[in-house]
Design a protein around this motif. Structure first.
Motif, mmCIF file in Angstrom:
data_model
loop_
_atom_site.group_PDB
_atom_site.id
_atom_site.type_symbol
_atom_site.label_atom_id
_atom_site.label_comp_id
_atom_site.label_asym_id
_atom_site.label_seq_id
_atom_site.Cartn_x
_atom_site.Cartn_y
_atom_site.Cartn_z
ATOM 1 N N VAL A 192 1.951 8.130 -5.882
ATOM 2 C CA VAL A 192 2.008 8.258 -7.346
ATOM 3 C C VAL A 192 1.065 9.364 -7.810
ATOM 4 O O VAL A 192 1.396 10.152 -8.695
ATOM 5 C CB VAL A 192 1.660 6.923 -8.026
ATOM 6 C CG1 VAL A 192 1.419 7.116 -9.514
ATOM 7 C CG2 VAL A 192 2.777 5.919 -7.781
ATOM 8 N N ARG A 193 -0.088 9.403 -7.194
ATOM 9 C CA ARG A 193 -1.064 10.409 -7.594
ATOM 10 C C ARG A 193 -0.545 11.831 -7.311
ATOM 11 O O ARG A 193 -0.784 12.752 -8.081
ATOM 12 C CB ARG A 193 -2.392 10.183 -6.858
ATOM 13 C CG ARG A 193 -3.603 10.636 -7.675
ATOM 14 C CD ARG A 193 -4.903 10.695 -6.881
ATOM 15 N NE ARG A 193 -5.311 9.503 -6.160
ATOM 16 C CZ ARG A 193 -6.088 8.533 -6.652
ATOM 17 N NH1 ARG A 193 -6.511 8.623 -7.902
ATOM 18 N NH2 ARG A 193 -6.430 7.503 -5.925
ATOM 19 N N ASN A 194 0.246 11.980 -6.213
ATOM 20 C CA ASN A 194 0.535 13.327 -5.722
ATOM 21 C C ASN A 194 1.965 13.842 -5.864
ATOM 22 O O ASN A 194 2.170 15.002 -6.214
ATOM 23 C CB ASN A 194 0.148 13.407 -4.246
ATOM 24 C CG ASN A 194 -1.325 13.098 -4.053
ATOM 25 O OD1 ASN A 194 -2.151 13.493 -4.886
ATOM 26 N ND2 ASN A 194 -1.656 12.374 -3.006
ATOM 27 N N SER A 195 2.946 13.033 -5.542
ATOM 28 C CA SER A 195 4.313 13.557 -5.448
ATOM 29 C C SER A 195 4.886 13.936 -6.810
ATOM 30 O O SER A 195 4.991 13.105 -7.709
ATOM 31 C CB SER A 195 5.233 12.514 -4.815
ATOM 32 O OG SER A 195 6.563 12.806 -5.129
ATOM 33 N N PRO A 196 5.335 15.205 -6.977
ATOM 34 C CA PRO A 196 5.896 15.628 -8.275
ATOM 35 C C PRO A 196 7.284 15.034 -8.501
ATOM 36 O O PRO A 196 7.746 14.959 -9.622
ATOM 37 C CB PRO A 196 5.967 17.150 -8.142
ATOM 38 C CG PRO A 196 5.991 17.422 -6.682
ATOM 39 C CD PRO A 196 5.354 16.271 -5.972
ATOM 40 N N ARG A 197 7.968 14.651 -7.438
ATOM 41 C CA ARG A 197 9.340 14.153 -7.587
ATOM 42 C C ARG A 197 9.408 12.680 -7.965
ATOM 43 O O ARG A 197 10.435 12.212 -8.419
ATOM 44 C CB ARG A 197 10.106 14.364 -6.266
ATOM 45 C CG ARG A 197 10.565 15.784 -6.067
ATOM 46 C CD ARG A 197 11.616 15.875 -5.014
ATOM 47 N NE ARG A 197 11.808 17.271 -4.623
ATOM 48 C CZ ARG A 197 11.005 17.940 -3.801
ATOM 49 N NH1 ARG A 197 9.947 17.351 -3.278
ATOM 50 N NH2 ARG A 197 11.269 19.202 -3.517
ATOM 51 N N THR A 198 8.335 11.928 -7.728
ATOM 52 C CA THR A 198 8.378 10.481 -8.001
ATOM 53 C C THR A 198 7.181 10.063 -8.855
ATOM 54 O O THR A 198 6.254 9.413 -8.371
ATOM 55 C CB THR A 198 8.386 9.687 -6.683
ATOM 56 O OG1 THR A 198 7.257 10.117 -5.906
ATOM 57 C CG2 THR A 198 9.657 9.902 -5.905
ATOM 58 N N PRO A 199 7.223 10.406 -10.126
ATOM 59 C CA PRO A 199 6.108 10.057 -11.022
ATOM 60 C C PRO A 199 6.020 8.554 -11.270
ATOM 61 O O PRO A 199 5.045 8.069 -11.835
ATOM 62 C CB PRO A 199 6.452 10.802 -12.312
ATOM 63 C CG PRO A 199 7.920 11.048 -12.257
ATOM 64 C CD PRO A 199 8.301 11.131 -10.810
ATOM 65 N N LEU A 200 7.052 7.820 -10.871
ATOM 66 C CA LEU A 200 7.077 6.373 -11.070
ATOM 67 C C LEU A 200 7.398 5.694 -9.755
ATOM 68 O O LEU A 200 8.421 6.020 -9.133
ATOM 69 C CB LEU A 200 8.162 5.993 -12.093
ATOM 70 C CG LEU A 200 8.390 4.498 -12.269
ATOM 71 C CD1 LEU A 200 7.262 3.898 -13.110
ATOM 72 C CD2 LEU A 200 9.727 4.235 -12.943
ATOM 73 N N VAL A 201 6.538 4.786 -9.296
ATOM 74 C CA VAL A 201 6.849 3.987 -8.109
ATOM 75 C C VAL A 201 6.566 2.530 -8.437
ATOM 76 O O VAL A 201 5.556 2.210 -9.062
ATOM 77 C CB VAL A 201 6.011 4.428 -6.891
ATOM 78 C CG1 VAL A 201 6.294 3.531 -5.697
ATOM 79 C CG2 VAL A 201 6.277 5.875 -6.550
ATOM 80 N N SER A 202 7.499 1.671 -8.007
ATOM 81 C CA SER A 202 7.316 0.239 -8.291
ATOM 82 C C SER A 202 7.413 -0.558 -7.004
ATOM 83 O O SER A 202 8.252 -0.287 -6.150
ATOM 84 C CB SER A 202 8.372 -0.239 -9.273
ATOM 85 O OG SER A 202 9.659 0.041 -8.792
ATOM 86 N N VAL A 203 6.528 -1.539 -6.835
ATOM 87 C CA VAL A 203 6.508 -2.332 -5.606
ATOM 88 C C VAL A 203 6.326 -3.808 -5.945
ATOM 89 O O VAL A 203 5.562 -4.172 -6.831
ATOM 90 C CB VAL A 203 5.383 -1.840 -4.670
ATOM 91 C CG1 VAL A 203 4.049 -1.830 -5.396
ATOM 92 C CG2 VAL A 203 5.257 -2.734 -3.445
ATOM 93 N N LEU A 204 7.076 -4.630 -5.233
ATOM 94 C CA LEU A 204 7.018 -6.076 -5.455
ATOM 95 C C LEU A 204 6.346 -6.753 -4.270
ATOM 96 O O LEU A 204 6.788 -6.590 -3.134
ATOM 97 C CB LEU A 204 8.437 -6.625 -5.640
ATOM 98 C CG LEU A 204 8.564 -8.126 -5.859
ATOM 99 C CD1 LEU A 204 7.927 -8.532 -7.185
ATOM 100 C CD2 LEU A 204 10.027 -8.545 -5.842
ATOM 101 N N LEU A 205 5.284 -7.528 -4.503
ATOM 102 C CA LEU A 205 4.696 -8.365 -3.450
ATOM 103 C C LEU A 205 5.296 -9.752 -3.574
ATOM 104 O O LEU A 205 5.098 -10.422 -4.595
ATOM 105 C CB LEU A 205 3.172 -8.437 -3.592
ATOM 106 C CG LEU A 205 2.401 -7.193 -3.169
ATOM 107 C CD1 LEU A 205 2.186 -6.271 -4.342
ATOM 108 C CD2 LEU A 205 1.096 -7.542 -2.477
ATOM 109 N N GLU A 206 6.034 -10.179 -2.549
ATOM 110 C CA GLU A 206 6.681 -11.488 -2.650
ATOM 111 C C GLU A 206 6.255 -12.369 -1.493
ATOM 112 O O GLU A 206 5.882 -11.854 -0.421
ATOM 113 C CB GLU A 206 8.190 -11.323 -2.715
ATOM 114 C CG GLU A 206 8.842 -10.782 -1.469
ATOM 115 C CD GLU A 206 9.174 -11.855 -0.448
ATOM 116 O OE1 GLU A 206 9.219 -13.052 -0.797
ATOM 117 O OE2 GLU A 206 9.346 -11.490 0.735
ATOM 118 N N GLY A 207 6.327 -13.681 -1.688
ATOM 119 C CA GLY A 207 5.968 -14.634 -0.651
ATOM 120 C C GLY A 207 5.838 -16.016 -1.264
ATOM 121 O O GLY A 207 5.818 -16.146 -2.490
ATOM 122 N N PRO A 208 5.726 -17.043 -0.419
ATOM 123 C CA PRO A 208 5.616 -18.421 -0.911
ATOM 124 C C PRO A 208 4.396 -18.604 -1.825
ATOM 125 O O PRO A 208 3.515 -17.736 -1.880
ATOM 126 C CB PRO A 208 5.467 -19.244 0.359
ATOM 127 C CG PRO A 208 5.954 -18.378 1.463
ATOM 128 C CD PRO A 208 5.722 -16.966 1.036
#
Ligand SMILES: Nc1ncnc2c1ncn2[C@@H]1O[C@H](COP(=O)(O)OP(=O)(O)OP(=O)(O)O)[C@@H](O)[C@H]1O
Ligand SMILES: Nc1ncnc2c1ncn2[C@@H]1O[C@H](COP(=O)(O)OP(=O)(O)OP(=O)(O)O)[C@@H](O)[C@H]1O
Ligand SMILES: Nc1ncnc2c1ncn2[C@@H]1O[C@H](COP(=O)(O)OP(=O)(O)OP(=O)(O)O)[C@@H](O)[C@H]1O
Ligand SMILES: Nc1ncnc2c1ncn2[C@@H]1O[C@H](COP(=O)(O)OP(=O)(O)OP(=O)(O)O)[C@@H](O)[C@H]1O
Ligand SMILES: Nc1ncnc2c1ncn2[C@@H]1O[C@H](COP(=O)(O)OP(=O)(O)OP(=O)(O)O)[C@@H](O)[C@H]1O
Ligand SMILES: Nc1ncnc2c1ncn2[C@@H]1O[C@H](COP(=O)(O)OP(=O)(O)OP(=O)(O)O)[C@@H](O)[C@H]1O
Ligand SMILES: [Mg+2]
Ligand SMILES: [Mg+2]
Ligand SMILES: [Mg+2]
Ligand SMILES: [Mg+2]
Ligand SMILES: [Mg+2]
Ligand SMILES: [Mg+2]
Lengths: 266, 266, 266, 266, 266, 266
Positions: free
Chosen positions: C49-65
């Motif tokens: 997110v800090r660096n890539s000009p092509r992906t100004p938005l990144v989303s991540v899901l932490l899932e588990g019980p």
């Protein structure tokens, strides 16, 4: 003929001529005797309302698949009635209204009609007026009930009313009990033969004679069932026209797709 | 080419250039002839709306899986139309609005469009505009009905309108009766060959030649079906890039997962 | 290490340090290499997110019980990002709000984030934010749609945004189409071996060495599958501790019950 | 003993002694060792909340069939805690409130509790608080979600909170995901032997010794499974008492009916 | 006897004598010993509430098919209680009220009752109060929950309360969990023998002796199962009476139909 | 006869003569003895309400398929009652009202009726009043419950009330529990023989004698089951009349269709 009819109409008040004209933008092409039969049936109903003392209210539903010309035919009957009051109830007129505002607006049209000695109301595209969607299914029961009561309400004080309505969802109307509300139902058919198609295309200047022959032969030879509405045919023709070089191929391609869609094969 | 097109556009009024540019942030890479075909089809529709007197309204739906580039392609067609009025209707613009406020905002865009002699509206991501969720399923019937009526409403006074729309839920649109509302449908495909993938990666500067060969071989040898959208491919490439040391391994791992997800195998 | 990380963070503005600290009340114990792996993956995303000009938005899901430490891990990644703007969206913050007030509050957090050159938002416990309940099922479609649009909305003006989210209802998220919205998914595992358990207990001072041996042997000899989250393990340890005389028995009893519950055997 | 306990309690503020006393109107009769066991478990939890730095929040659910004494036992644990803040959340207190008013009232109790260094909240009869009805099923998701978040919300600033709750709908709580929210569950049993029954009746002065023998023998000889709650037993005893002449017959009749009802045989 | 009872009642305040009288418009005919048994059971409950310190609240449900006399019997028990406060909660009193207004009105009756040292409330026709309809099914959960809480709420300050209620929907009450709320249930039976019927008719002066014999014989000889409520019997008798010439035939015809309807054979 | 009856009626107040006259626009033709039987049954009920002290309230439902003359027959009974108060409750009167406004208006009619020593209320077309639609099914439970309570509410102060109601949805009424609410039910039949049809047509002057013979013969010879309501028959006759040349053919065609529709064969 219809274009002529439009010119003659000079009602004292209440006819929204423009809106009805737009419903018949591309005229009425007689691609089959069924077209005239529907207009004739409409004329008889127009006369019954004008004359019969026992039936001051008559309601008729024009039903058929999408794009077969229901609205254009109903509008033609309404205009040709020459009644002093002819009015349209159509979903486009009520965009963004709440259910109850819509019900009020619809009721207002009927109340206005009752003031004319003889009146005609065209309720276009009932399923869309009801905001019907097959998932659920959902629809505005408010609007449905308002329509059911209004379509059944006999005008008092010797007033007379003809109600024309259109739908492409006959089964849904039946399931809702809406079909029973109408005194009679007219079915508007799809084109089902190559002949229908070419009668339909005749005024469009799409293909020259040679091309016509090629296309006609291709259609006859293909093992495909013809099944298309006049409105869709006009759209295909205009699309094909854009790419002069591939006009026939494109037309045939899109025509086949449309027929298969109509037959539920896509 | 597209970048060029963007520069040329100098419409008299109404084009929200910035928002359309953002839809094509990473350009249009021609990873397959299908890409150009869709742009060409779009061009024909642009011409039809400009020219045909019989069809002042044409609507087209671009459909395909998530991340295949539907929005970027539709935006490109819209910009290249060079129409004086080009406007976007997208879920991001209506966050937090009530259903009826949203309907009003959408209607407003159409009303504005009717004021231009020829206009183009891009309705992006219909299912999200409808607040569709498969559980239930639920969606805003208000917005659905408003869209169905507006997409079908022929502008009066000789105005002309092209409607572009995108969805990744073709089946849902069909079940809602929304598919029938469009005059034509264009399908945007997934990448399905290793070649597509490498054409897609070509401008990204991710792998040097040697690495490219290793990755390509690995992909060809693996018994896996390629199935990925251009947008997802770009995201994977950027993720892989972060960990210089494990770039190839990470890319291949994530690529395989994405393809399996696309094929419903995860 | 994490505690150290907390001290170093001195962001210019916007980080609600206290609330994040409370999410990691009992530290991060490395009971398995998987723990560090998740933190490393998080770090790569932070860099992208800090660096890539092509992906100004990144989303991540932490899932588990339930109780595996999702919130603590996500909070750790967020704090270690050292971004100038780090903010929490969690159900506790919106108790008693109406759906639309909640949507507005959530939207506000995003709007604030867009003002920072680079920002991180942690959306904790999505299913609870959605007021999800399996009976029906019911949930706030308002909140769901708002989240789906916001998680997908690319910030304009070169701003950059990392979205972390947690859920213990992966299947439900999938059924809602919420899983597709995330660029990537990290799975947080349960403890599944006796070794995991003892690494987890090591700092708690619950058993002396002799007791540890007895308990360990008892666990190894029992034919039971270990299946417990780090949070639940800590709760059991504290409960057992209250009754000094029956500490081991009580711990073993409750531990077995918890594992069976986790495995759906109760 | 319990009556004694009631007298000793002299909390600085916040304990609604009267309401808690009414929950234990007929005392706690020790008809089985299980009764004391539940009170002991409660006591350990009371200590854990007071002492453990790692678990400032502990929640426990007392579940069992209708009329087994859940409320009386939970109230006893709460009173005996001697915490400075002990408060009741029960459906009787919120009759006629709207869902959101109820949510606010409940939230208020928690907010008050957070002001006390250590507090106890008794949430009585969750299913009724939720306005649960099996037909549908229907319930207030508002109240459910508010409770789920509040029961899970760790008090900040070193405050400590014990949450006691009661339900006779364990399965429903499980289906709602409400069971998972509690750290531990205590099951309150029905009376299942003739001995339980006579221990339960011992203070009521219903039968003289001779009568007792007759009734006991009749119960032992009958092939019926004993299955009754302490609260129902008390009601039967009082009903039977009204008709002095038919006391034994009536008691036996009603007792059998109640047991069969409890076993789902009526 | 009952009529006498009505005269004696002279409560200090709160008894709506008129409304209760109307519930017993046609007296209580003792067509079976079951009638007196129900009144006796009611009397015991009246005494229990007045006397037992352990059960300041007793609730009883009179259930049975439509028209068996539930309301008349419950009203008779209430009047004979001679309590200073006796009040009716019946659907007729709340016509046109919103759900919440109804809940408030019902709560008000209970709050008034708590002011009397001993009080009786008759909740007539619960299913109608709940606005229950089997299609759906639908009902007011608001009213249901209010009733469930109020019927269970023990009056404080040594007040005492007897709650009588009637329903013809026992199964529905059970499915709603409403049956469990009552301490005891009394079943009001249908007439099932020819003898019941003639005892029921005895005061009505419908048939002279000769006619009675003819009708009785006809009933005995017919292979039909008698199954009718006392209220329906009275209605039939009055209908038959209108057509003097065909009295017997009409009565027999309608009687048979009613029995078949009761048995679900029509 | 009926027309005579209309003239005689001169009630002191409250009869809306006009509206009732419109319900019988085309008179009552005695096409079968069943017609007079229904009017006679109505008369007996009119007398019962006037005279019987035990049944001050009687309610009767006229049910039958659409268009059999239910409303006309009920209106005739009401007018012939000669009661000083006769009032109509019909869906046409409440178009566009909200549910609660409708309930209030209906309640108002009953409250007015209670002021007359003896009154008659005609509730026409219950299913439409309820806004019933089979899809769902949906209906206004508000209106349903209001009607159920009002139809059951015995007027106080020696007032007397006859309630007439009509429906073409007997099964639905039964499923709703609405059928049970009425004291008696009268079934209005369809025409089922050629004779019924010609008695029905006798006053309409549609066919001359010769034509009548042709049509009669055609009907008798055709293998079709006659099944038509008197109202539909009148409509067909008027439609056929419009096209003098094809009168017989058209009549036979439409008649067959109508019968098949009635028998569910279309
Ligand atoms: N014979 C015809 N019948 C009807 N319409 C015709 C005919 N010939 C030409 N048209 C033209 O075809 C078009 C028919 O479109 P119309 O809107 O009436 O179809 P529709 O069945 O109402 O479609 P929809 O199902 O979308 O409501 C009109 O433009 C009309 O002028
Ligand atoms: N040939 C191409 N077609 C479409 N997009 C391309 C192409 N080449 C590169 N791109 C880039 O890929 C991205 C496509 O993303 P886009 O948002 O249009 O996909 P989408 O199908 O609309 O996704 P979603 O299903 O999430 O709405 C854009 O950034 C675009 O610039
Ligand atoms: N390796 C670890 N990973 C995560 N948490 C850890 C770890 N070691 C210790 N902890 C502690 O365990 C607790 C984890 O609780 P957390 O609330 O993060 O779990 P969760 O999975 O979010 O639970 P829930 O499903 O209830 O939301 C925290 O107190 C944290 O300090
Ligand atoms: N051992 C006991 N445990 C619990 N209650 C007892 C015991 N002995 C006597 N009692 C008395 O029995 C009654 C128990 O009623 P309580 O309301 O607690 O039951 P409950 O299970 O909460 O019922 P419900 O399911 O209706 O909520 C109280 O009056 C209490 O004083
Ligand atoms: N033994 C009896 N028991 C009850 N009612 C009797 C008896 N004998 C005569 N009656 C009369 O019969 C009528 C009983 O009607 P009531 O309204 O009580 O029946 P119900 O069961 O409540 O009917 P519904 O199911 O409609 O509520 C009253 O008029 C009452 O005076
Ligand atoms: N014997 C008859 N019985 C009833 N109506 C008759 C009879 N003879 C002639 N009519 C006329 O037939 C028409 C019957 O229509 P009516 O509205 O009463 O039917 P309906 O069953 O109420 O229809 P719907 O089901 O639409 O409510 C009236 O115009 C009436 O004057
Ligand atoms: Mg149309
Ligand atoms: Mg898109
Ligand atoms: Mg968490
Ligand atoms: Mg309890
Ligand atoms: Mg009753
Ligand atoms: Mg009618």
């Amino acid at each position: 003929d219809f274009r002529g009819a439009l010119e003659e109409v000079k009602p004292a008040f209440g006819v929204a001529e423009d809106m009805f004209k737009e419903c018949v933008r591309n005229g009425i092409v007689e691609w089959s005797p069924a077209v005239q039969r529907i207009l004739d049936d409409g004329k008889l109903l127009v006369e019954q309302v004008r004359n019969s003392p026992r039936t001051p209210l008559v309601s008729v539903l024009l039903e058929g698949p999408r794009g077969v010309g229901k609205t254009a035919l109903a509008a033609t009957i309404a205009i040709k009635s020459n009644y002093p009051f002819v009015k349209l109830i159509a979903p486009e007129l009520y965009v963004g209204m709440s259910e109850s505002a819509k019900c009020n607006a619809i009721t207002k049209v009927f109340d206005d009609a009752y003031k004319s000695p003889v009146a005609c109301i065209l309720i276009d595209n009932i399923e869309r007026l009801l905001e019907y969607v097959p998932i659920g299914p959902r629809f505005s029961n408010n609007v449905l009930q308002t329509l059911m009561v209004l379509i059944n309400r006999v005008p008092s004080h010797e007033r007379r009313l003809l109600i024309l309505a259109t739908t492409s969802q006959r089964m849904v109307m039946n399931d809702m009990g809406m079909l029973d509300v109408f005194n009679t139902v007219l079915s508007v058919p799809l084109m089902t033969t190559v002949d229908h198609v070419f009668k339909g295309l005749s005024n469009l200047d799409l293909f020259d004679d040679e091309m016509s022959n090629v296309v006609r032969r291709s259609l006859i030879e293909s093992p495909m069932q013809v099944s298309i509405g006049v409105k869709s045919l006009f759209m295909l023709a205009e699309m094909a026209r854009q790419d002069e070089d591939n006009k026939m191929e494109n037309f045939l391609l899109m025509f086949r797709e449309e027929c298969m869609k109509g037959l539920g094969q896509i």
